[in-house]
Design a protein around this motif. Sequence first.
Motif, PDB file in Angstrom:
ATOM      1  N   VAL A 138      42.380  37.515  43.024  1.00  0.00           N
ATOM      2  CA  VAL A 138      40.990  37.834  42.723  1.00  0.00           C
ATOM      3  C   VAL A 138      40.867  38.187  41.245  1.00  0.00           C
ATOM      4  O   VAL A 138      41.580  39.055  40.744  1.00  0.00           O
ATOM      5  N   SER A 139      39.968  37.504  40.562  1.00  0.00           N
ATOM      6  CA  SER A 139      39.686  37.781  39.152  1.00  0.00           C
ATOM      7  C   SER A 139      39.088  39.167  38.999  1.00  0.00           C
ATOM      8  O   SER A 139      38.583  39.754  39.963  1.00  0.00           O
ATOM      9  N   GLY A 140      39.122  39.677  37.779  1.00  0.00           N
ATOM     10  CA  GLY A 140      38.590  40.998  37.493  1.00  0.00           C
ATOM     11  C   GLY A 140      37.162  41.158  37.981  1.00  0.00           C
ATOM     12  O   GLY A 140      36.302  40.328  37.687  1.00  0.00           O
ATOM     13  N   GLN A 141      36.927  42.209  38.740  1.00  0.00           N
ATOM     14  CA  GLN A 141      35.605  42.530  39.253  1.00  0.00           C
ATOM     15  C   GLN A 141      35.089  43.766  38.538  1.00  0.00           C
ATOM     16  O   GLN A 141      35.769  44.785  38.477  1.00  0.00           O
ATOM     17  N   LEU A 170      37.014  39.373  48.490  1.00  0.00           N
ATOM     18  CA  LEU A 170      38.108  39.279  49.463  1.00  0.00           C
ATOM     19  C   LEU A 170      37.601  38.796  50.817  1.00  0.00           C
ATOM     20  O   LEU A 170      38.224  37.941  51.459  1.00  0.00           O
ATOM     21  N   GLU A 171      36.482  39.330  51.253  1.00  0.00           N
ATOM     22  CA  GLU A 171      35.893  38.905  52.529  1.00  0.00           C
ATOM     23  C   GLU A 171      35.612  37.405  52.519  1.00  0.00           C
ATOM     24  O   GLU A 171      35.935  36.701  53.480  1.00  0.00           O
ATOM     25  N   ASP A 172      35.039  36.919  51.453  1.00  0.00           N
ATOM     26  CA  ASP A 172      34.729  35.494  51.340  1.00  0.00           C
ATOM     27  C   ASP A 172      35.988  34.632  51.353  1.00  0.00           C
ATOM     28  O   ASP A 172      35.943  33.453  51.700  1.00  0.00           O
ATOM     29  N   ALA A 173      37.130  35.228  50.982  1.00  0.00           N
ATOM     30  CA  ALA A 173      38.402  34.509  50.943  1.00  0.00           C
ATOM     31  C   ALA A 173      39.239  34.737  52.202  1.00  0.00           C
ATOM     32  O   ALA A 173      40.374  34.261  52.282  1.00  0.00           O
ATOM     33  N   GLY A 174      38.721  35.495  53.175  1.00  0.00           N
ATOM     34  CA  GLY A 174      39.437  35.715  54.420  1.00  0.00           C
ATOM     35  C   GLY A 174      40.392  36.898  54.384  1.00  0.00           C
ATOM     36  O   GLY A 174      41.415  36.902  55.075  1.00  0.00           O
ATOM     37  N   VAL A 204      47.956  43.603  48.093  1.00  0.00           N
ATOM     38  CA  VAL A 204      49.353  43.953  47.815  1.00  0.00           C
ATOM     39  C   VAL A 204      49.559  44.455  46.395  1.00  0.00           C
ATOM     40  O   VAL A 204      50.562  45.103  46.107  1.00  0.00           O
ATOM     41  N   GLN A 205      48.619  44.162  45.510  1.00  0.00           N
ATOM     42  CA  GLN A 205      48.724  44.648  44.125  1.00  0.00           C
ATOM     43  C   GLN A 205      47.332  44.739  43.515  1.00  0.00           C
ATOM     44  O   GLN A 205      46.489  43.876  43.750  1.00  0.00           O
ATOM     45  N   THR A 206      47.113  45.803  42.728  1.00  0.00           N
ATOM     46  CA  THR A 206      45.885  45.904  41.943  1.00  0.00           C
ATOM     47  C   THR A 206      46.237  46.109  40.480  1.00  0.00           C
ATOM     48  O   THR A 206      47.272  46.686  40.146  1.00  0.00           O
ATOM     49  N   ARG A 207      45.355  45.624  39.637  1.00  0.00           N
ATOM     50  CA  ARG A 207      45.399  45.928  38.212  1.00  0.00           C
ATOM     51  C   ARG A 207      44.050  46.551  37.890  1.00  0.00           C
ATOM     52  O   ARG A 207      43.010  45.978  38.199  1.00  0.00           O
ATOM     53  N   ASN A 208      44.095  47.727  37.290  1.00  0.00           N
ATOM     54  CA  ASN A 208      42.891  48.509  37.026  1.00  0.00           C
ATOM     55  C   ASN A 208      42.750  48.734  35.537  1.00  0.00           C
ATOM     56  O   ASN A 208      43.724  49.076  34.857  1.00  0.00           O
ATOM     57  N   TYR A 209      41.542  48.562  35.052  1.00  0.00           N
ATOM     58  CA  TYR A 209      41.246  48.722  33.630  1.00  0.00           C
ATOM     59  C   TYR A 209      40.217  49.843  33.507  1.00  0.00           C
ATOM     60  O   TYR A 209      39.106  49.730  34.030  1.00  0.00           O
ATOM     61  N   VAL A 210      40.616  50.915  32.861  1.00  0.00           N
ATOM     62  CA  VAL A 210      39.771  52.098  32.702  1.00  0.00           C
ATOM     63  C   VAL A 210      39.489  52.251  31.212  1.00  0.00           C
ATOM     64  O   VAL A 210      40.415  52.433  30.421  1.00  0.00           O
ATOM     65  N   ARG A 211      38.231  52.167  30.843  1.00  0.00           N
ATOM     66  CA  ARG A 211      37.887  52.196  29.417  1.00  0.00           C
ATOM     67  C   ARG A 211      38.312  53.492  28.744  1.00  0.00           C
ATOM     68  O   ARG A 211      38.928  53.473  27.686  1.00  0.00           O
ATOM     69  N   ASP A 212      37.969  54.621  29.349  1.00  0.00           N
ATOM     70  CA  ASP A 212      38.207  55.911  28.712  1.00  0.00           C
ATOM     71  C   ASP A 212      39.311  56.676  29.435  1.00  0.00           C
ATOM     72  O   ASP A 212      39.221  56.917  30.645  1.00  0.00           O
ATOM     73  N   ASN A 213      40.324  57.069  28.710  1.00  0.00           N
ATOM     74  CA  ASN A 213      41.436  57.815  29.284  1.00  0.00           C
ATOM     75  C   ASN A 213      40.956  59.074  30.012  1.00  0.00           C
ATOM     76  O   ASN A 213      41.561  59.496  31.001  1.00  0.00           O
ATOM     77  N   ASP A 214      39.856  59.658  29.572  1.00  0.00           N
ATOM     78  CA  ASP A 214      39.308  60.865  30.215  1.00  0.00           C
ATOM     79  C   ASP A 214      38.885  60.604  31.669  1.00  0.00           C
ATOM     80  O   ASP A 214      38.721  61.554  32.439  1.00  0.00           O
ATOM     81  N   ASP A 215      38.692  59.339  32.050  1.00  0.00           N
ATOM     82  CA  ASP A 215      38.251  59.004  33.404  1.00  0.00           C
ATOM     83  C   ASP A 215      39.411  58.750  34.367  1.00  0.00           C
ATOM     84  O   ASP A 215      39.181  58.506  35.559  1.00  0.00           O
ATOM     85  N   GLU A 275      41.250  43.916  39.382  1.00  0.00           N
ATOM     86  CA  GLU A 275      41.651  42.617  39.910  1.00  0.00           C
ATOM     87  C   GLU A 275      42.749  42.866  40.923  1.00  0.00           C
ATOM     88  O   GLU A 275      43.331  43.957  40.960  1.00  0.00           O
ATOM     89  N   CYS A 276      43.035  41.871  41.775  1.00  0.00           N
ATOM     90  CA  CYS A 276      44.072  42.103  42.773  1.00  0.00           C
ATOM     91  C   CYS A 276      44.709  40.808  43.251  1.00  0.00           C
ATOM     92  O   CYS A 276      44.204  39.712  43.010  1.00  0.00           O
ATOM     93  N   ILE A 277      45.809  41.001  43.961  1.00  0.00           N
ATOM     94  CA  ILE A 277      46.458  39.959  44.743  1.00  0.00           C
ATOM     95  C   ILE A 277      46.463  40.476  46.179  1.00  0.00           C
ATOM     96  O   ILE A 277      46.801  41.639  46.428  1.00  0.00           O
ATOM     97  N   ALA A 278      46.070  39.615  47.102  1.00  0.00           N
ATOM     98  CA  ALA A 278      46.015  39.985  48.508  1.00  0.00           C
ATOM     99  C   ALA A 278      46.591  38.851  49.353  1.00  0.00           C
ATOM    100  O   ALA A 278      46.813  37.750  48.849  1.00  0.00           O
ATOM    101  N   VAL A 279      46.797  39.144  50.619  1.00  0.00           N
ATOM    102  CA  VAL A 279      47.171  38.117  51.578  1.00  0.00           C
ATOM    103  C   VAL A 279      46.026  37.950  52.564  1.00  0.00           C
ATOM    104  O   VAL A 279      45.235  38.873  52.778  1.00  0.00           O
ATOM    105  N   ALA A 280      45.935  36.771  53.145  1.00  0.00           N
ATOM    106  CA  ALA A 280      44.898  36.500  54.139  1.00  0.00           C
ATOM    107  C   ALA A 280      45.113  37.383  55.358  1.00  0.00           C
ATOM    108  O   ALA A 280      46.243  37.756  55.673  1.00  0.00           O
TER     109      ALA A 280
END
Length: 128
Positions: free
Chosen positions: A29-32, A61-65, A72-83, A118-123
């Motif tokens: 899944v591309s960055g949301q 994810l729902e649309d992809a089943g 199984v993996q997420t990548r998270n981008y947080v703009r401000d370290n304070d958050d 963004e993430c990687i998932a399995v069906a």
Amino acid sequence: MIEYPSAPDTPRSHLPFSPATKVGELIFVSGQASVDATGKIVSDSFEGEMRRSIENLKKVLEDAGSDLAHVVQTRNYVRDNDDVGRFNEIYPEYFKAPYPARTTITNCLGASLRYEIECIAVAKTSKA
């Protein structure tokens, strides 16, 4: 076989990428971000943007089943370290132990976004 699952109401960007790519049982899944169904950025507090972003991820994810329980993996981008503290409080509301593998990058987004995931998932049908 490579598939590009989506539905008419799948959140999508105007940028050149697919919301998700499915190869066999794996879903990438591309960055949301905090966008509406037309791809327009919806500015909010960090918490509001994070929740909208994860809700968008759930829809893709729902649309992809799949669903959040099959991530199984997420990548998270947080703009401000304070958050980051608030990020760590909200994250377990959506992802349960044992948690997916996770990477979190801070001080990385432009002024228009506070959070992206963004993430990687399995069906859901996968035995994984």
